[in-house]
Design a protein around this motif. Sequence first.
Motif, PDB file in Angstrom:
ATOM      1  N   UNK A   1       0.820  -1.192   0.000  1.00 25.02           N
ATOM      2  CA  UNK A   1       0.000   0.000   0.000  1.00 25.02           C
ATOM      3  C   UNK A   1       0.866   1.260   0.000  1.00 25.02           C
ATOM      4  N   UNK A   2       2.028   1.227   0.651  1.00 24.03           N
ATOM      5  CA  UNK A   2       2.885   2.409   0.666  1.00 24.03           C
ATOM      6  C   UNK A   2       3.884   2.321  -0.486  1.00 24.03           C
ATOM      7  N   UNK A   3       3.457   2.844  -1.625  1.00 23.09           N
ATOM      8  CA  UNK A   3       4.339   2.922  -2.775  1.00 23.09           C
ATOM      9  C   UNK A   3       4.758   4.387  -2.938  1.00 23.09           C
ATOM     10  N   UNK A   4       5.509   4.692  -3.966  1.00 31.71           N
ATOM     11  CA  UNK A   4       6.022   6.053  -4.138  1.00 31.71           C
ATOM     12  C   UNK A   4       4.896   7.078  -4.278  1.00 31.71           C
ATOM     13  N   UNK A   5       3.879   6.855  -5.124  1.00 29.44           N
ATOM     14  CA  UNK A   5       2.812   7.851  -5.233  1.00 29.44           C
ATOM     15  C   UNK A   5       2.052   8.062  -3.917  1.00 29.44           C
ATOM     16  N   UNK A   6       1.766   6.982  -3.195  1.00 25.99           N
ATOM     17  CA  UNK A   6       1.067   7.122  -1.923  1.00 25.99           C
ATOM     18  C   UNK A   6       1.945   7.812  -0.884  1.00 25.99           C
ATOM     19  N   UNK A   7       3.262   7.586  -0.952  1.00 25.15           N
ATOM     20  CA  UNK A   7       4.187   8.284  -0.052  1.00 25.15           C
ATOM     21  C   UNK A   7       4.178   9.785  -0.341  1.00 25.15           C
ATOM     22  N   UNK A   8       4.101  10.158  -1.621  1.00 31.19           N
ATOM     23  CA  UNK A   8       4.003  11.583  -1.968  1.00 31.19           C
ATOM     24  C   UNK A   8       2.708  12.189  -1.435  1.00 31.19           C
ATOM     25  N   UNK A   9       1.618  11.436  -1.535  1.00 30.05           N
ATOM     26  CA  UNK A   9       0.339  11.916  -1.015  1.00 30.05           C
ATOM     27  C   UNK A   9       0.397  12.047   0.509  1.00 30.05           C
ATOM     28  N   UNK A  10       1.025  11.075   1.164  1.00 31.59           N
ATOM     29  CA  UNK A  10       1.193  11.142   2.615  1.00 31.59           C
ATOM     30  C   UNK A  10       2.041  12.354   2.994  1.00 31.59           C
ATOM     31  N   UNK A  11       3.084  12.619   2.246  1.00 32.20           N
ATOM     32  CA  UNK A  11       3.917  13.796   2.486  1.00 32.20           C
ATOM     33  C   UNK A  11       3.075  15.068   2.379  1.00 32.20           C
ATOM     34  N   UNK A  12       2.194  15.119   1.360  1.00 33.38           N
ATOM     35  CA  UNK A  12       1.304  16.270   1.205  1.00 33.38           C
ATOM     36  C   UNK A  12       0.374  16.388   2.406  1.00 33.38           C
ATOM     37  N   UNK A  13      -0.141  15.270   2.887  1.00 32.13           N
ATOM     38  CA  UNK A  13      -1.023  15.289   4.056  1.00 32.13           C
ATOM     39  C   UNK A  13      -0.290  15.816   5.289  1.00 32.13           C
ATOM     40  N   UNK A  14       0.960  15.422   5.449  1.00 29.99           N
ATOM     41  CA  UNK A  14       1.746  15.915   6.582  1.00 29.99           C
ATOM     42  C   UNK A  14       2.063  17.396   6.458  1.00 29.99           C
ATOM     43  N   UNK A  15       1.984  17.919   5.249  1.00 27.22           N
ATOM     44  CA  UNK A  15       2.195  19.350   5.047  1.00 27.22           C
ATOM     45  C   UNK A  15       1.071  20.210   5.605  1.00 27.22           C
ATOM     46  N   UNK A  62      -8.422   6.873  -3.825  1.00 26.95           N
ATOM     47  CA  UNK A  62      -9.303   7.467  -2.811  1.00 26.95           C
ATOM     48  C   UNK A  62      -8.531   8.396  -1.876  1.00 26.95           C
ATOM     49  N   UNK A  63      -7.293   8.011  -1.566  1.00 29.49           N
ATOM     50  CA  UNK A  63      -6.462   8.771  -0.620  1.00 29.49           C
ATOM     51  C   UNK A  63      -6.100  10.134  -1.194  1.00 29.49           C
ATOM     52  N   UNK A  64      -5.698  10.182  -2.446  1.00 30.19           N
ATOM     53  CA  UNK A  64      -5.260  11.431  -3.069  1.00 30.19           C
ATOM     54  C   UNK A  64      -6.350  12.504  -3.060  1.00 30.19           C
ATOM     55  N   UNK A  65      -7.571  12.222  -3.544  1.00 34.74           N
ATOM     56  CA  UNK A  65      -8.599  13.266  -3.501  1.00 34.74           C
ATOM     57  C   UNK A  65      -8.995  13.650  -2.072  1.00 34.74           C
ATOM     58  N   UNK A  66      -8.933  12.684  -1.146  1.00 38.24           N
ATOM     59  CA  UNK A  66      -9.253  13.004   0.252  1.00 38.24           C
ATOM     60  C   UNK A  66      -8.236  13.997   0.819  1.00 38.24           C
ATOM     61  N   UNK A  67      -6.962  13.772   0.509  1.00 33.90           N
ATOM     62  CA  UNK A  67      -5.917  14.691   0.980  1.00 33.90           C
ATOM     63  C   UNK A  67      -6.068  16.048   0.287  1.00 33.90           C
ATOM     64  N   UNK A  68      -6.441  16.041  -0.987  1.00 33.80           N
ATOM     65  CA  UNK A  68      -6.699  17.312  -1.679  1.00 33.80           C
ATOM     66  C   UNK A  68      -7.761  18.118  -0.946  1.00 33.80           C
ATOM     67  N   UNK A  69      -8.875  17.455  -0.578  1.00 31.21           N
ATOM     68  CA  UNK A  69      -9.969  18.143   0.123  1.00 31.21           C
ATOM     69  C   UNK A  69      -9.487  18.672   1.473  1.00 31.21           C
ATOM     70  N   UNK A  70      -8.713  17.844   2.189  1.00 36.68           N
ATOM     71  CA  UNK A  70      -8.170  18.257   3.481  1.00 36.68           C
ATOM     72  C   UNK A  70      -7.273  19.473   3.312  1.00 36.68           C
ATOM     73  N   UNK A  71      -6.405  19.418   2.327  1.00 35.66           N
ATOM     74  CA  UNK A  71      -5.472  20.513   2.061  1.00 35.66           C
ATOM     75  C   UNK A  71      -6.229  21.800   1.737  1.00 35.66           C
ATOM     76  N   UNK A  72      -7.181  21.695   0.836  1.00 38.20           N
ATOM     77  CA  UNK A  72      -7.941  22.882   0.439  1.00 38.20           C
ATOM     78  C   UNK A  72      -8.710  23.440   1.625  1.00 38.20           C
TER      79      UNK A  72
END
Length: 180
Positions: A1-15, A62-72
């Motif tokens: 589940x933790x691949x490079x794209x998901x790690x980038x999304x997780x990094x964005x979430x931590x931002x 699912x994770x990427x758009x959820x983090x987008x919404x959180x970020x926005x």
Amino acid sequence: MLNIPNALTLLRALGVPLFLYLFLVADKPIASFVVIALGGVTDYLDGKVARYLNQTSEFGAKFDPAVDRLYIAAVIIALANKDYLPWVLVISILVRDFILFLVIIYQKLKGIPFLAVTFLGKAATFNLLYAFPLLLLEDLAYIGQASYIVGWAFAIWGTSLYFYTGLQYLVLGLKRPKSY
């Protein structure tokens, strides 16, 4: 589940908490700008990397758009809190996202497949993720006024697309598939 794209999304979430701290507590608009800008870059890269490395996943979709919404949501609430954005705009964006969240719940309860994010939906998010950081540079000498104008241009275009795609997602999300 933790691949490079998901790690980038997780990094964005931590931002998100980092941005909130830098902007609301430390009062560092330039550092806040950098965090949001990096969030926008990782949002762009995670999809590209996922497709290039063939590392797409249902979780990532699912994770990427959820983090987008959180970020926005975090960014616009923080910006409105310091009078960079009008509250009416913030509330309308949050209501749009809440309505679409209810559509997702409806789809889940009815067993209707979730909608894929459209190109226009991605463009709307892209515009918003690039608009709001530019507003943070308003007080800088030389580039402040240009940053403010470009930021609001992106914000107006992005918000328009955001509501247009929200209406599309609402209509399509409530339709029953033909095979249902």
